[in-house]
Design a protein around this motif. Structure first.
Motif, PDB file in Angstrom:
ATOM      1  N   SER A   1      33.492 123.299  10.702  1.00 20.11           N
ATOM      2  CA  SER A   1      34.844 123.362  10.142  1.00 20.11           C
ATOM      3  C   SER A   1      34.863 123.641   8.646  1.00 20.11           C
ATOM      4  O   SER A   1      35.886 124.068   8.102  1.00 20.11           O
ATOM      5  CB  SER A   1      35.590 122.049  10.415  1.00 20.11           C
ATOM      6  OG  SER A   1      35.012 120.986   9.670  1.00 20.11           O
TER       7      SER A   1
ATOM      8  N   TRP B   1      34.579 121.262   6.366  1.00 18.39           N
ATOM      9  CA  TRP B   1      35.040 120.067   5.652  1.00 18.39           C
ATOM     10  C   TRP B   1      33.844 119.242   5.193  1.00 18.39           C
ATOM     11  O   TRP B   1      32.877 119.045   5.937  1.00 18.39           O
ATOM     12  CB  TRP B   1      35.929 119.204   6.547  1.00 18.39           C
ATOM     13  CG  TRP B   1      37.297 119.769   6.776  1.00 18.39           C
ATOM     14  CD1 TRP B   1      37.753 120.412   7.879  1.00 18.39           C
ATOM     15  CD2 TRP B   1      38.386 119.724   5.851  1.00 18.39           C
ATOM     16  NE1 TRP B   1      39.053 120.784   7.724  1.00 18.39           N
ATOM     17  CE2 TRP B   1      39.484 120.375   6.478  1.00 18.39           C
ATOM     18  CE3 TRP B   1      38.559 119.221   4.560  1.00 18.39           C
ATOM     19  CZ2 TRP B   1      40.725 120.527   5.873  1.00 18.39           C
ATOM     20  CZ3 TRP B   1      39.794 119.365   3.948  1.00 18.39           C
ATOM     21  CH2 TRP B   1      40.854 120.001   4.588  1.00 18.39           C
ATOM     22  N   THR B   2      33.931 118.745   3.961  1.00 18.12           N
ATOM     23  CA  THR B   2      32.896 117.865   3.404  1.00 18.12           C
ATOM     24  C   THR B   2      33.578 116.714   2.677  1.00 18.12           C
ATOM     25  O   THR B   2      34.565 116.913   1.965  1.00 18.12           O
ATOM     26  CB  THR B   2      31.995 118.625   2.408  1.00 18.12           C
ATOM     27  OG1 THR B   2      31.406 119.736   3.061  1.00 18.12           O
ATOM     28  CG2 THR B   2      30.903 117.719   1.867  1.00 18.12           C
TER      29      THR B   2
ATOM     30  N   ASN C   1      47.257 127.677   4.872  1.00 19.92           N
ATOM     31  CA  ASN C   1      46.254 127.246   3.899  1.00 19.92           C
ATOM     32  C   ASN C   1      46.771 127.391   2.478  1.00 19.92           C
ATOM     33  O   ASN C   1      46.526 126.549   1.614  1.00 19.92           O
ATOM     34  CB  ASN C   1      44.969 128.071   4.060  1.00 19.92           C
ATOM     35  CG  ASN C   1      44.225 127.720   5.346  1.00 19.92           C
ATOM     36  OD1 ASN C   1      44.412 126.638   5.886  1.00 19.92           O
ATOM     37  ND2 ASN C   1      43.404 128.641   5.829  1.00 19.92           N
TER      38      ASN C   1
ATOM     39  N   VAL D   1      37.071 115.343  -1.388  1.00 20.09           N
ATOM     40  CA  VAL D   1      37.145 116.129  -0.173  1.00 20.09           C
ATOM     41  C   VAL D   1      37.000 117.602  -0.555  1.00 20.09           C
ATOM     42  O   VAL D   1      37.660 118.080  -1.486  1.00 20.09           O
ATOM     43  CB  VAL D   1      38.483 115.903   0.565  1.00 20.09           C
ATOM     44  CG1 VAL D   1      38.581 116.803   1.791  1.00 20.09           C
ATOM     45  CG2 VAL D   1      38.625 114.441   0.968  1.00 20.09           C
ATOM     46  N   SER D   2      36.113 118.303   0.147  1.00 24.64           N
ATOM     47  CA  SER D   2      35.883 119.727  -0.122  1.00 24.64           C
ATOM     48  C   SER D   2      36.062 120.525   1.170  1.00 24.64           C
ATOM     49  O   SER D   2      35.793 120.023   2.271  1.00 24.64           O
ATOM     50  CB  SER D   2      34.484 119.957  -0.684  1.00 24.64           C
ATOM     51  OG  SER D   2      34.292 119.235  -1.883  1.00 24.64           O
ATOM     52  N   LYS D   3      36.469 121.761   1.014  1.00 27.26           N
ATOM     53  CA  LYS D   3      36.691 122.622   2.157  1.00 27.26           C
ATOM     54  C   LYS D   3      36.296 124.055   1.793  1.00 27.26           C
ATOM     55  O   LYS D   3      36.692 124.592   0.768  1.00 27.26           O
ATOM     56  CB  LYS D   3      38.165 122.584   2.563  1.00 27.26           C
ATOM     57  CG  LYS D   3      38.611 123.648   3.562  1.00 27.26           C
ATOM     58  CD  LYS D   3      38.056 123.450   4.953  1.00 27.26           C
ATOM     59  CE  LYS D   3      38.715 124.410   5.938  1.00 27.26           C
ATOM     60  NZ  LYS D   3      38.086 124.356   7.269  1.00 27.26           N
TER      61      LYS D   3
ATOM     62  N   SER E   1      38.032 121.733  -3.747  1.00 33.04           N
ATOM     63  CA  SER E   1      37.553 120.354  -3.862  1.00 33.04           C
ATOM     64  C   SER E   1      38.597 119.548  -4.617  1.00 33.04           C
ATOM     65  O   SER E   1      39.118 119.999  -5.640  1.00 33.04           O
ATOM     66  CB  SER E   1      36.215 120.280  -4.609  1.00 33.04           C
ATOM     67  OG  SER E   1      35.185 120.903  -3.893  1.00 33.04           O
TER      68      SER E   1
ATOM     69  N   LYS F   1      29.199 116.204   6.120  1.00 31.04           N
ATOM     70  CA  LYS F   1      29.598 117.605   6.174  1.00 31.04           C
ATOM     71  C   LYS F   1      29.670 118.079   7.616  1.00 31.04           C
ATOM     72  O   LYS F   1      28.740 117.878   8.401  1.00 31.04           O
ATOM     73  CB  LYS F   1      28.603 118.471   5.395  1.00 31.04           C
ATOM     74  CG  LYS F   1      28.985 119.946   5.305  1.00 31.04           C
ATOM     75  CD  LYS F   1      28.016 120.707   4.418  1.00 31.04           C
ATOM     76  CE  LYS F   1      28.436 122.157   4.238  1.00 31.04           C
ATOM     77  NZ  LYS F   1      27.502 122.901   3.355  1.00 31.04           N
TER      78      LYS F   1
END
Length: 505
Positions: A447, A449-450, A4, A501-503, A74, A443
């Protein structure tokens, strides 16, 4: 975690490189840019100071980091395409001798702009969060065709600014959060235009007549004789300038520079209830001093071998261009009507009245090549443009419908007041505008992820009416110092699209 971290480092590098290469846009609420986040753009940035959905809260309100858990990333990009062109039949221009200038409307002056962004937050403890962002807060871009009828007032106008924004937030565990951001901004700018030599040639002609006739001023002549001399010198000047441009083209001034500046943003976020919270942010003003060079090509100098007695040369000089960045304050509110519907609203006040002029100053003093050639001395700028912008408001409203656990639909509206007031120039033809946006969010709760996507359209309240003149830096709002002018009405329209993309880790 190691994987990551590597992915995060690569994303930061890509976002930085993309931001440095991104073109700027024009007529975006002064030269500030709204397209910084797809998740916020879906609601036209409504309530962004009170709605920390993801790591983009670093930009909108650093206090919002306190409502994010763990590590959040993001990243995304927006495309902004503005059509800005003077309308056929509305343009006219005169040179410094008050004679008409011929040319075209200049074409569509704004190219599409790509605006990338990257944001990151990390929860240090129950009470402290940190983060940073990379984004493009300010930008301008305008480029006319070379045969533009107003070419003596504007050709290229460019500003690209990239901000690196470390942030910190603290909370008291009772619904109140406070945050601060340091914006470290790098900016590059460019200004260019064709030069009208007629005013200078006319003054030289008058001086030669006074010297030949042992006079101190034309006012010593009777009115009829004075007018005759002025008409004769004007005719000679027009003939010489036209011959020079026919042989060598008009002189061309090109100024480029860059600088680093900093400002601060502080934010507060308070939970009034489990369904309502409000946010307030304030940002300090600052000033770039874009340092670089002016290149004045095609400047006429005496040459007895030339068929018209002069020939072109190129002059250079080190210069600086001050550029004021305004203070601003933003208020936002978020209210959850039900488990499915959320209402958002906000307002921003910006002190654009700091931007009073666009002046180019010498860094070499009176001995600089350009300063010596044009006779500039002391603290006077090489060139001056009166701006005299006004303070502005932006109002936003929006809503979010959580249609399913995975999908949300968004819509928003903003009214954006233009700071350009009495002095609408060819470089920044601006008007008040309406911003309508639609967005969607997917969303995956498991996970983290968005994905957000948003589109928007800009509807300008009226045609931008340009009336460009030449003013003195000593009396910037007084009478024009020459007969040169440019008038035109501009059709303005624009659309934008953004993805993000957001995580949450």
């Amino acid at each position: 975690m190691h994987k990551n971290t590597n992915a995060l480092v690569k994303a930061i590098r890509l976002a930085t490189l993309a931001a440095l290469a991104a073109p700027a846009s024009v007529m975006a609420g002064g030269f500030s840019l709204n397209e910084q986040s797809a998740s916020a753009m879906g609601v036209a940035n409504a309530g962004a100071a009170a709605n920390p959905e993801n790591a983009t809260t670093v930009l909108f309100n650093p206090a919002g980091m306190s409502q994010l858990s763990g590590m959040n990333v993001s990243f995304g990009a927006a495309v902004l395409d503005i059509d800005a062109e003077a309308k056929e039949g509305t343009t006219s221009a005169t040179n410094q001798l008050d004679l008409p200038v011929t040319g075209t409307t200049g074409g569509d002056i704004a190219d599409p702009a790509v605006l990338p962004n990257f944001y990151y937050t990390h929860e240090i403890s129950d009470t402290i969060d940190v983060g940073f962002g990379i984004h493009a807060p300010y930008g301008l871009a305008a480029d006319y065709d070379n045969d533009f009828i107003g070419r003596y007032f504007a050709d290229k106008t460019e500003l690209t600014a990239i901000a690196f924004s470390p942030s910190i937030a603290v909370n008291n565990g009772k619904g109140l959060s406070m945050g601060a951001t340091l914006n470290i901004m790098y900016a590059e700018g460019r200004l260019s235009k064709f030069q009208d030599i007629r005013g200078g040639v006319y003054q030289q002609g008058v001086q030669q007549y006074l010297t030949a006739n042992n006079l101190n001023s034309l006012d010593e002549l009777p009115a009829a004789a004075r007018q005759q001399v002025q008409d004769q010198v004007s005719q000679q000047t027009a003939a010489l300038a036209d011959a020079y441009e026919a042989n060598f083209g008009a002189p061309y001034a090109d100024i480029e520079g860059d600088d680093i500046a900093m400002n601060f943003r502080v934010g507060f976020l308070y939970e009034l209830s489990d369904r309502t919270q409000v946010g307030l942010t304030a940002q300090t003003g600052t000033e770039f001093n874009l340092e670089g060079d002016i290149e004045l090509s095609g400047y006429p100098v005496p040459n007895p071998e030339s068929p018209i007695g002069v020939s072109p040369t190129t002059l250079t000089e080190e210069v600086r261009v001050p550029l004021a960045i305004p203070e601003s304050a933003t208020f936002g509110v978020r209210h959850q009507l039900s488990d499915s519907f959320t209402l958002l609203a906000g307002a921003t006040y910006a002190r654009w009245s700091r931007f009073e002029e666009l002046d180019i100053y010498s860094r070499e003093g009176d001995s600089g090549e350009v300063s010596s050639a044009i006779g500039r001395t002391g603290d006077a700028p090489i060139t001056h443009i009166t701006e005299e912008w006004k303070n502005t408001w932006q109002f936003n409203v929006g809503g979010i419908w959580q249609a399913t656990p995975e999908w949300a639909l968004k819509a928003g509206y903003a009214w954006d007041e233009s700071p350009v007031d009495n002095y609408v120039t060819a470089r920044i033809p601006s008007e008040d505008r309406h911003w309508l946006t639609l967005g969607t969010q997917w969303k995956d709760v498991q996970s983290g992820w968005t994905v957000d996507a948003a589109v928007g359209t800009l509807i300008f309240a009226d045609d931008a009416k340009v009336d460009d003149r030449e003013y003195s830096h000593e009396d910037p709002t007084g009478e024009p110092v020459s007969a040169a002018s440019y008038q035109g009405e501009y059709d303005l329209s624009a659309w934008s699209a953004s993805v993000q993309v957001s995580k949450a880790f």
